[in-house]
Scaffold this motif. Sequence first.
Motif, PDB file in Angstrom:
ATOM      1  N   ALA A   1      63.390 -22.833  -3.160  1.00  9.95           N
ATOM      2  CA  ALA A   1      63.547 -21.955  -4.328  1.00  9.95           C
ATOM      3  C   ALA A   1      62.323 -22.015  -5.238  1.00  9.95           C
ATOM      4  N   LEU A   2      61.662 -23.175  -5.302  1.00  7.72           N
ATOM      5  CA  LEU A   2      60.477 -23.289  -6.155  1.00  7.72           C
ATOM      6  C   LEU A   2      59.381 -22.320  -5.725  1.00  7.72           C
ATOM      7  N   GLY A   3      59.270 -22.071  -4.423  1.00  7.65           N
ATOM      8  CA  GLY A   3      58.195 -21.203  -3.936  1.00  7.65           C
ATOM      9  C   GLY A   3      58.656 -19.818  -3.532  1.00  7.65           C
TER      10      GLY A   3
ATOM     11  N   VAL B   1      56.827 -18.790 -10.491  1.00  9.05           N
ATOM     12  CA  VAL B   1      55.489 -19.340 -10.287  1.00  9.05           C
ATOM     13  C   VAL B   1      54.749 -18.609  -9.178  1.00  9.05           C
ATOM     14  N   SER B   2      55.423 -18.328  -8.079  1.00  7.56           N
ATOM     15  CA  SER B   2      54.754 -17.679  -6.951  1.00  7.56           C
ATOM     16  C   SER B   2      54.238 -16.292  -7.336  1.00  7.56           C
TER      17      SER B   2
ATOM     18  N   LEU C   1      52.758 -26.977  -8.677  1.00  8.33           N
ATOM     19  CA  LEU C   1      53.989 -26.767  -7.913  1.00  8.33           C
ATOM     20  C   LEU C   1      54.118 -27.818  -6.809  1.00  8.33           C
ATOM     21  N   PHE C   2      53.009 -28.139  -6.158  1.00  4.31           N
ATOM     22  CA  PHE C   2      53.019 -29.155  -5.109  1.00  4.31           C
ATOM     23  C   PHE C   2      53.365 -30.530  -5.673  1.00  4.31           C
TER      24      PHE C   2
ATOM     25  N   MET D   1      65.607 -21.725 -12.606  1.00  2.94           N
ATOM     26  CA  MET D   1      66.190 -20.864 -11.574  1.00  2.94           C
ATOM     27  C   MET D   1      66.484 -21.662 -10.305  1.00  2.94           C
ATOM     28  N   ALA D   2      65.559 -22.543  -9.915  1.00  2.00           N
ATOM     29  CA  ALA D   2      65.773 -23.348  -8.707  1.00  2.00           C
ATOM     30  C   ALA D   2      66.982 -24.260  -8.879  1.00  2.00           C
ATOM     31  N   THR D   3      67.152 -24.813 -10.090  1.00  2.00           N
ATOM     32  CA  THR D   3      68.312 -25.678 -10.343  1.00  2.00           C
ATOM     33  C   THR D   3      69.614 -24.890 -10.261  1.00  2.00           C
TER      34      THR D   3
END
Length: 298
Positions: free
Chosen positions: A227-229, A245-246, A269-270, A82-84
């Motif tokens: 977007a990842l978070g 993930v969040s 994630l970090f 999704m972030a990509t």
Amino acid sequence: MLVSSTPAAPTPPVERSRWRTGGRHGVLLAVPAVGLLGAVFLVPVAGLVWTSFADPALGLANYRELFTDGVSVVVVLRTLRMATIVTLVTLVLAYPYAYLMTVVGPRARSVMVALVLLPFWTSLLARTFAWIVLLQDNGPVNDLLTAVGLGPLELAGTEAGVTIGMTQVLLPFMTLPLYGTLRTIDRRLIDAALVLGARPLTAFRRVYLPLSMPGVVAGAVMVYILALGFYVTPAMLGSPGESMVSQLMTVRITQLLDFGGGGALATVLFLLTLLLLAVVSRFGSVGAALGMAPRGDR
């Protein structure tokens, strides 16, 4: 007019250095920011990493469960995908908009900048609720798609709806770094390429595009990391089957009271974010990707 021919005396290196650094007392100016960063970021992150190894027992059990429970890896991969997608969509939309901002007059540019900044003046929750109304089955978007023969489509509660909402929220974070880079490109280089016989598309591909890459990388890194978070928009526009993930971290911590598992997810994630910056550093300057000027421009 009488002009003196005597050149100005150069500033001594020591004085220039003091001017740049502010001397010893200049270091004190950074103490509040560094202290706040350590208190609200580094300490919680260190506690989170420790919890991922120590709760409920010291070891790697939380990480083994994360890679074997059949859910966490799927959610992490979905978040990366999704972030990509959101990063690519925002880049496609922001690049021509930022380019147009560099060629229009000052008044039109002010309007375009205001349109970019307009989302920051509105609550994220209000914008997300608006997208829920727009994307529902009998909403205006589906009415328009039906009128042109492309609908109705199922948008609310799907990845497509989440992508639309996240793209709208993150678009300014791609547009502004791009505009900051594109406005510094010397257009005489494009004219020179055209005079030398290059086609417009070739001049763009061989001259303009490479010069714009620092802005592309800076915007892409910023949008991808955000977007990842992302939490609010996927939680409201998506469905439980499309969790990111969040959302999974929230469920583990607030409903299952699995602080160790949530900490392991946050740590992964970090680490993914650090890996992204390491990959960027292989192809360019991490400082440029984070919006910092190169040493020679200071």
